[in-house]
Design an enzyme around this catalytic site. Structure first.
Site, short mmCIF file in Angstrom:
data_model
loop_
_atom_site.label_atom_id
_atom_site.label_comp_id
_atom_site.label_asym_id
_atom_site.label_seq_id
_atom_site.Cartn_x
_atom_site.Cartn_y
_atom_site.Cartn_z
N TYR A 111 0.41 -1.08 0.26
CA TYR A 111 -0.03 -0.13 -0.23
C TYR A 111 0.33 0.90 0.08
O TYR A 111 1.20 2.46 -0.69
CB TYR A 111 -0.72 -0.40 1.17
CG TYR A 111 -2.26 0.92 1.17
CD1 TYR A 111 -3.19 0.76 0.90
CD2 TYR A 111 -2.52 2.00 2.08
CE1 TYR A 111 -3.77 2.13 0.46
CE2 TYR A 111 -2.37 3.21 2.38
CZ TYR A 111 -3.46 3.20 1.34
OH TYR A 111 -4.85 3.88 1.84
N LYS A 145 1.02 3.77 -3.00
CA LYS A 145 0.96 5.46 -2.43
C LYS A 145 1.61 6.48 -2.90
O LYS A 145 1.46 7.95 -3.18
CB LYS A 145 -0.18 5.93 -1.32
CG LYS A 145 -1.30 5.01 -1.08
CD LYS A 145 -2.35 5.47 -1.96
CE LYS A 145 -3.67 5.20 -2.34
NZ LYS A 145 -4.20 5.37 -3.26
#
Length: 248
Positions: A155, A159
């Site tokens: 993640y 991002k």
């Protein structure tokens, strides 16, 4: 407020959560909405809220991880509305786990949806925006992409990559009048965070100088600003909406 009057916005991952709140906020500020998610039927609630705000809503089944689906869905949205003025890349998933135990499949799934998905959607809308010499792209990143987080290697990478993609997009499209920015939410109250144990929530809040979790609408308001002409001189930026948890 109607600063987004005569604007058509495409929001991915709009069926629920922050994506739904973003869509409604844009509608309340005057935009018509092309709503996208994996299944168009999931979008009926969001569409009803947009129409209740007096704006047009159309629903499109788009799998942001698949180029053909993105191309077909974006083309359908452009045909339905005539153009797309604003793209909000909000679709995202998590598959958390410590890196030493993380499977290659979980790594690939998160990077594909969160990062490749934004790339595919941006690529699909940019030609029309460049031709009209006008457009705004807003990528929903995360403070995790700025600071990292144990158990979220996939993640965080997705991002962080999205923030870098935002800067490159801004540099490539600026001469054509198209802006690209990112919003990096911190800990936001959602149905998912509501289910966390109180002690976990308290630990999270201790990291936030404003001493509370954020609300989805607080993220949506910043996105509406970036989508509007109020942000005409803002591009390539990442705005953290995190109560001061990350300061740049």
């Amino acid at each position: 407020m109607t600063r987004l009057a005569d604007t058509v916005a495409l929001v991915t991952g709009a069926a629920r959560g922050i994506g739904q709140t973003i869509a409604v906020q844009l509608a309340q500020e005057g935009a018509d909405l092309a709503l996208a998610d994996l299944d168009a039927s999931w979008l009926e609630e969001t569409a009803a809220l947009v129409r209740a705000a007096g704006r047009r809503a159309e629903c499109f089944a788009i799998n942001v991880a698949e180029a053909a689906s993105v191309e077909t869905g974006v083309k359908a949205a452009e045909e339905a509305f005539g153009r797309i003025d604003c793209l909000v890349n909000n679709a995202g998933i998590t598959k958390d786990g410590l890196m030493m135990r993380m499977s290659e499949a979980d790594w690939d799934a998160v990077l594909t949806v969160n990062l490749k998905g934004a790339f595919l959607c941006t690529k699909a809308v940019m030609r029309g925006m460049m031709k009209r010499r006008r457009g705004a792209i807003v990528n929903v990143a995360s403070v995790i992409g700025l600071m990292g987080n144990a158990g979220q290697a996939n993640y965080a990478a997705s991002k962080g990559g999205l923030i870098a993609l935002t800067k490159t997009t801004a540099k490539e499209l600026a001469s054509r009048g198209v802006r690209a920015n990112a919003v990096a939410p911190g800990y936001i109250n959602t149905k998912m965070t509501e289910q966390l144990p109180d002690d976990v929530k308290q630990t999270m809040v201790k990291l936030i100088p404003l001493a509370r979790m954020g609300e989805a609408q607080e993220v949506a308001r910043v996105i509406a600003f970036l989508a509007s002409d109020d942000a005409a001189y803002v591009t390539g930026q990442t705005i953290s909406v995190c109560g001061g948890m990350v300061m740049q």
